[in-house]
Design a protein around this motif. Structure first.
Motif, PDB file in Angstrom:
ATOM      1  N   TYR A  10       0.845  -1.189   0.000  1.00 53.44           N
ATOM      2  CA  TYR A  10       0.000   0.000   0.000  1.00 53.44           C
ATOM      3  C   TYR A  10       0.883   1.242   0.000  1.00 53.44           C
ATOM      4  CZ  TYR A  10      -3.727   3.166   1.432  1.00 53.44           C
ATOM      5  OH  TYR A  10      -4.628   4.192   1.498  1.00 53.44           O
ATOM      6  N   LYS A  11       0.614   2.158  -0.910  1.00 52.27           N
ATOM      7  CA  LYS A  11       1.384   3.390  -0.977  1.00 52.27           C
ATOM      8  C   LYS A  11       0.765   4.427  -0.049  1.00 52.27           C
ATOM      9  CE  LYS A  11       3.059   7.016  -4.061  1.00 52.27           C
ATOM     10  NZ  LYS A  11       3.014   7.599  -5.421  1.00 52.27           N
ATOM     11  N   GLU A  12       1.572   4.894   0.877  1.00 56.24           N
ATOM     12  CA  GLU A  12       1.077   5.877   1.830  1.00 56.24           C
ATOM     13  C   GLU A  12       0.925   7.241   1.158  1.00 56.24           C
ATOM     14  OE1 GLU A  12       3.461   6.068   5.274  1.00 56.24           O
ATOM     15  OE2 GLU A  12       2.949   4.056   5.981  1.00 56.24           O
ATOM     16  N   PRO A  13      -0.041   8.034   1.606  1.00 57.94           N
ATOM     17  CA  PRO A  13      -0.198   9.389   1.048  1.00 57.94           C
ATOM     18  C   PRO A  13       1.011  10.239   1.399  1.00 57.94           C
ATOM     19  CG  PRO A  13      -1.610   9.082   2.963  1.00 57.94           C
ATOM     20  CD  PRO A  13      -1.039   7.733   2.642  1.00 57.94           C
ATOM     21  N   GLU A  35     -14.225   3.979   2.240  1.00 62.49           N
ATOM     22  CA  GLU A  35     -13.276   2.975   2.708  1.00 62.49           C
ATOM     23  C   GLU A  35     -12.893   3.207   4.152  1.00 62.49           C
ATOM     24  OE1 GLU A  35      -8.839   1.276   1.527  1.00 62.49           O
ATOM     25  OE2 GLU A  35      -9.707   2.989   0.495  1.00 62.49           O
ATOM     26  N   GLU A  36     -12.801   4.469   4.534  1.00 60.06           N
ATOM     27  CA  GLU A  36     -12.340   4.758   5.876  1.00 60.06           C
ATOM     28  C   GLU A  36     -13.397   4.489   6.923  1.00 60.06           C
ATOM     29  OE1 GLU A  36     -11.403   8.878   6.343  1.00 60.06           O
ATOM     30  OE2 GLU A  36     -13.014   9.461   5.038  1.00 60.06           O
ATOM     31  N   ASP A  37     -14.608   4.131   6.531  1.00 58.07           N
ATOM     32  CA  ASP A  37     -15.641   3.806   7.496  1.00 58.07           C
ATOM     33  C   ASP A  37     -15.589   2.344   7.905  1.00 58.07           C
ATOM     34  OD1 ASP A  37     -18.160   5.889   5.930  1.00 58.07           O
ATOM     35  OD2 ASP A  37     -16.453   6.367   7.174  1.00 58.07           O
ATOM     36  N   SER A  38     -14.617   1.591   7.382  1.00 58.16           N
ATOM     37  CA  SER A  38     -14.559   0.158   7.630  1.00 58.16           C
ATOM     38  C   SER A  38     -13.623  -0.169   8.768  1.00 58.16           C
ATOM     39  CB  SER A  38     -14.099  -0.564   6.361  1.00 58.16           C
ATOM     40  OG  SER A  38     -12.805  -0.108   5.985  1.00 58.16           O
ATOM     41  N   GLY A  39     -13.640   0.652   9.822  1.00 58.74           N
ATOM     42  CA  GLY A  39     -12.755   0.434  10.951  1.00 58.74           C
ATOM     43  C   GLY A  39     -13.077  -0.846  11.676  1.00 58.74           C
ATOM     44  N   ALA A  40     -12.249  -1.154  12.660  1.00 58.63           N
ATOM     45  CA  ALA A  40     -12.429  -2.389  13.406  1.00 58.63           C
ATOM     46  C   ALA A  40     -13.793  -2.434  14.075  1.00 58.63           C
ATOM     47  CB  ALA A  40     -11.335  -2.527  14.451  1.00 58.63           C
ATOM     48  N   SER A  41     -14.312  -1.290  14.474  1.00 59.57           N
ATOM     49  CA  SER A  41     -15.625  -1.227  15.092  1.00 59.57           C
ATOM     50  C   SER A  41     -16.659  -0.990  14.020  1.00 59.57           C
ATOM     51  CB  SER A  41     -15.687  -0.087  16.099  1.00 59.57           C
ATOM     52  OG  SER A  41     -14.550  -0.053  16.900  1.00 59.57           O
ATOM     53  N   GLU A  42     -17.561  -1.925  13.841  1.00 61.49           N
ATOM     54  CA  GLU A  42     -18.565  -1.773  12.807  1.00 61.49           C
ATOM     55  C   GLU A  42     -19.779  -0.991  13.304  1.00 61.49           C
ATOM     56  OE1 GLU A  42     -17.532  -5.962  10.544  1.00 61.49           O
ATOM     57  OE2 GLU A  42     -19.487  -5.625  11.422  1.00 61.49           O
ATOM     58  N   HIS A  88      -8.031   4.268   8.357  1.00 61.53           N
ATOM     59  CA  HIS A  88      -7.978   3.185   7.376  1.00 61.53           C
ATOM     60  C   HIS A  88      -7.442   1.889   7.966  1.00 61.53           C
ATOM     61  CE1 HIS A  88      -8.482   6.623   4.683  1.00 61.53           C
ATOM     62  NE2 HIS A  88      -8.847   5.779   3.751  1.00 61.53           N
ATOM     63  N   CYS A  89      -7.466   1.796   9.290  1.00 63.44           N
ATOM     64  CA  CYS A  89      -7.100   0.559   9.987  1.00 63.44           C
ATOM     65  C   CYS A  89      -5.666   0.122   9.697  1.00 63.44           C
ATOM     66  CB  CYS A  89      -8.084  -0.562   9.638  1.00 63.44           C
ATOM     67  SG  CYS A  89      -9.788  -0.152  10.032  1.00 63.44           S
ATOM     68  N   TYR A  90      -4.749   1.098   9.667  1.00 62.94           N
ATOM     69  CA  TYR A  90      -3.317   0.822   9.554  1.00 62.94           C
ATOM     70  C   TYR A  90      -3.019  -0.097   8.363  1.00 62.94           C
ATOM     71  CZ  TYR A  90      -3.856   2.490  14.338  1.00 62.94           C
ATOM     72  OH  TYR A  90      -4.190   3.224  15.441  1.00 62.94           O
ATOM     73  N   PRO A  91      -3.126   0.412   7.149  1.00 65.15           N
ATOM     74  CA  PRO A  91      -3.050  -0.434   5.952  1.00 65.15           C
ATOM     75  C   PRO A  91      -1.752  -1.216   5.799  1.00 65.15           C
ATOM     76  CG  PRO A  91      -3.008   1.916   5.398  1.00 65.15           C
ATOM     77  CD  PRO A  91      -3.399   1.817   6.819  1.00 65.15           C
ATOM     78  N   ASN A  92      -0.625  -0.711   6.277  1.00 64.89           N
ATOM     79  CA  ASN A  92       0.635  -1.442   6.149  1.00 64.89           C
ATOM     80  C   ASN A  92       1.024  -2.195   7.413  1.00 64.89           C
ATOM     81  OD1 ASN A  92       1.242  -0.938   3.511  1.00 64.89           O
ATOM     82  ND2 ASN A  92       2.449   0.901   3.906  1.00 64.89           N
ATOM     83  N   TYR A  93       0.105  -2.264   8.359  1.00 59.54           N
ATOM     84  CA  TYR A  93       0.441  -2.867   9.643  1.00 59.54           C
ATOM     85  C   TYR A  93       0.443  -4.392   9.544  1.00 59.54           C
ATOM     86  CZ  TYR A  93       0.047  -4.178  14.559  1.00 59.54           C
ATOM     87  OH  TYR A  93       0.241  -4.735  15.792  1.00 59.54           O
ATOM     88  N   LYS A  94       1.459  -5.000  10.107  1.00 58.80           N
ATOM     89  CA  LYS A  94       1.548  -6.455  10.161  1.00 58.80           C
ATOM     90  C   LYS A  94       1.512  -6.890  11.618  1.00 58.80           C
ATOM     91  CE  LYS A  94       4.218  -7.176   5.905  1.00 58.80           C
ATOM     92  NZ  LYS A  94       5.458  -7.744   5.329  1.00 58.80           N
ATOM     93  N   GLU A  95       0.518  -7.707  11.945  1.00 56.56           N
ATOM     94  CA  GLU A  95       0.415  -8.176  13.312  1.00 56.56           C
ATOM     95  C   GLU A  95       1.511  -9.180  13.623  1.00 56.56           C
ATOM     96  OE1 GLU A  95      -3.496  -9.639  13.979  1.00 56.56           O
ATOM     97  OE2 GLU A  95      -4.418  -7.652  13.973  1.00 56.56           O
ATOM     98  N   SER A  96       1.900  -9.217  14.893  1.00 59.47           N
ATOM     99  CA  SER A  96       2.963 -10.106  15.320  1.00 59.47           C
ATOM    100  C   SER A  96       2.576 -11.557  15.093  1.00 59.47           C
ATOM    101  CB  SER A  96       3.261  -9.871  16.812  1.00 59.47           C
ATOM    102  OG  SER A  96       4.179 -10.834  17.282  1.00 59.47           O
ATOM    103  N   GLU A 150      -1.301   0.428  17.922  1.00 58.76           N
ATOM    104  CA  GLU A 150      -0.035   1.119  17.716  1.00 58.76           C
ATOM    105  C   GLU A 150       0.651   1.249  19.061  1.00 58.76           C
ATOM    106  OE1 GLU A 150      -0.986   5.749  17.535  1.00 58.76           O
ATOM    107  OE2 GLU A 150      -2.308   4.633  16.187  1.00 58.76           O
ATOM    108  N   GLN A 151       1.958   1.308  19.043  1.00 61.64           N
ATOM    109  CA  GLN A 151       2.726   1.321  20.277  1.00 61.64           C
ATOM    110  C   GLN A 151       2.710   2.689  20.924  1.00 61.64           C
ATOM    111  OE1 GLN A 151       4.403  -1.464  21.792  1.00 61.64           O
ATOM    112  NE2 GLN A 151       4.249   0.051  23.412  1.00 61.64           N
ATOM    113  N   GLY A 152       2.508   2.728  22.244  1.00 61.67           N
ATOM    114  CA  GLY A 152       2.566   3.964  23.001  1.00 61.67           C
ATOM    115  C   GLY A 152       3.883   4.093  23.734  1.00 61.67           C
ATOM    116  N   LEU A 153       3.935   5.005  24.689  1.00 62.11           N
ATOM    117  CA  LEU A 153       5.161   5.243  25.437  1.00 62.11           C
ATOM    118  C   LEU A 153       5.461   4.133  26.429  1.00 62.11           C
ATOM    119  CD1 LEU A 153       4.827   9.084  26.134  1.00 62.11           C
ATOM    120  CD2 LEU A 153       6.214   7.947  24.384  1.00 62.11           C
TER     121      LEU A 153
END
Length: 400
Positions: A10-13, A35-42, A88-96, A150-153
């Protein structure tokens, strides 16, 4: 073919405009297919009756000087990209690939403490309420109370996964405590939750807490995280009322003037429905001072004579420029006459051509998220729990 698909990324903006689809359409029905309405929470439900108690922007902060001598501002690309990824539910994110420990869910079930402090969620909810020094200076709990993908502090806190989100949303006990945690933080900020739709208002302690919040700006990052977490865990509808209140306080009441740009750069853009963002931005544009410096309206190409449908029919009458009272009906004001429309299109505000103030009567305060699809999949703690004797000590914080 398989290799081609497997190697596609996925190409980031690369610009703020590419990150922001808010003004792509002004049709509420288009939001359902966005597309951006398709978050994890429906589950996204209407947030009705957002309260606002100010008169027309009498107390809005004023900046002096001619527009040409004011410093030129621009939107933050970092903020726009961050919120684009979230919506957009972190399009390039890869879960562990490691086994999912569901650590966030287990924490909310009071089975494990937060690390590194060794404190259980029940202790936080029952003993920390009103302990504002502890809530202010402890920086480890916020990532546990409001988890994200996403990772916090706090690197001991585990990121959410899609599977854990689904499990969390189907676990009544976890959701009850999550709402209690939300109320805990609202009280810390001087706000109270009014009902199951997510409507909020000033709390009795608002003066003291707003004064603190106006100077304790690290809490602005916390609020962004809280809004994101609400959307991830099934409470998308709770965002708009809180954002509206913070916009009102920062722009109309001038009680939180230092927050206004965080609200516009971050809080508004955590909301997944473009139509809901448009309403909030029209409301903000109506009360932002100086008016010519408002950066979050529709692009210039949509503000011209042929683009009025994208920016919305506007009316700059004083009767529609107020923040709206608590009894505001939310009924749209009549459309402007052709003469009014012509004058608005020719308006030059502060030397910048084509910037209009959008009001649409009280519709900006109505926040009736059309086409949102009701409350399907979103379960609230109801009176049945009270009858079964399941009310906890902290349950008074949550309107049941």
């Amino acid at each position: 073919m398989g290799n081609l698909v497997g190697s596609w990324r996925y190409k980031e903006p690369s610009t703020v405009e590419e990150c922001d689809s808010t003004w792509g359409s002004d049709s509420e029905s288009d939001d359902q297919a966005a597309e951006e309405d398709s978050g994890a929470s429906e589950a996204v439900s209407p947030a009705e009756g957002v309260r606002c108690a100010a008169e027309p922007g009498d107390m809005s902060p004023q900046l002096t000087g001619s527009p040409e001598f004011l410093p030129k501002m621009k939107r933050s690309f970092y903020a726009a990209r961050d919120l684009y990824k979230y919506r957009h539910c972190y399009p390039n994110y890869k879960e562990s690939r490691q086994s999912n420990e569901y650590r966030n869910l287990r924490f909310y079930l009071n089975k494990i403490p937060l690390i590194p402090d060794g404190i259980y969620v029940e202790e936080i909810l029952t003993e920390w309420r009103g302990d504002y020094d502890k809530l202010e200076h402890n920086h480890n709990y916020i990532q546990w109370l409001f988890p994200l993908r996403e990772q916090g502090l706090n690197f001991y806190a585990q990121e959410l996964t899609q599977d854990e989100i689904k499990e969390f949303q189907s676990t009544r006990e976890a959701k009850r405590r999550f709402l209690a945690a939300y109320c805990l933080m609202l009280d810390f900020y001087g706000v109270k939750l009014l009902d199951k739709s997510g409507n909020v208002a000033r709390a009795p302690n608002w003066q003291q807490r707003f004064q603190h919040l106006n100077v304790s700006q690290h809490n602005y990052l916390r609020i962004t995280r809280i809004l994101k977490s609400l959307g991830e865990l099934g409470y998308e509808a709770f965002k708009a009322p809180l954002v509206h209140l913070l916009l009102e306080e920062s722009l109309c009441q001038s009680t939180l003037p230092n927050m206004k740009h965080s609200a516009l750069e971050y809080y508004v853009y955590t909301i997944r429905l473009p139509s809901a963002r448009r309403r909030l931005l029209r409301y903000a544009q109506q009360h932002y001072r100086p008016a010519h410096a408002f950066l979050w309206g529709p692009p210039a190409k949509q503000r011209g004579a042929g683009g009025t449908s994208s920016s919305g029919s506007s009316s700059s009458s004083s009767s529609s420029s107020s923040c709206g009272g608590a009894g505001s009906s939310g009924i749209r004001a009549p459309a402007p006459t052709p003469e009014q429309q012509r004058k608005m299109e020719e308006t030059v505000v502060g030397g910048v051509t084509g910037i209009a103030i959008f009001s649409r009567g009280n519709s900006v305060t109505c926040l009736d998220h059309g086409g949102a699809g009701g409350l399907s999949g979103l379960e609230f703690v109801g009176s049945g729990d009270v009858e079964r004797g399941q009310r906890n000590d902290y349950s008074e914080m949550v309107p049941l």
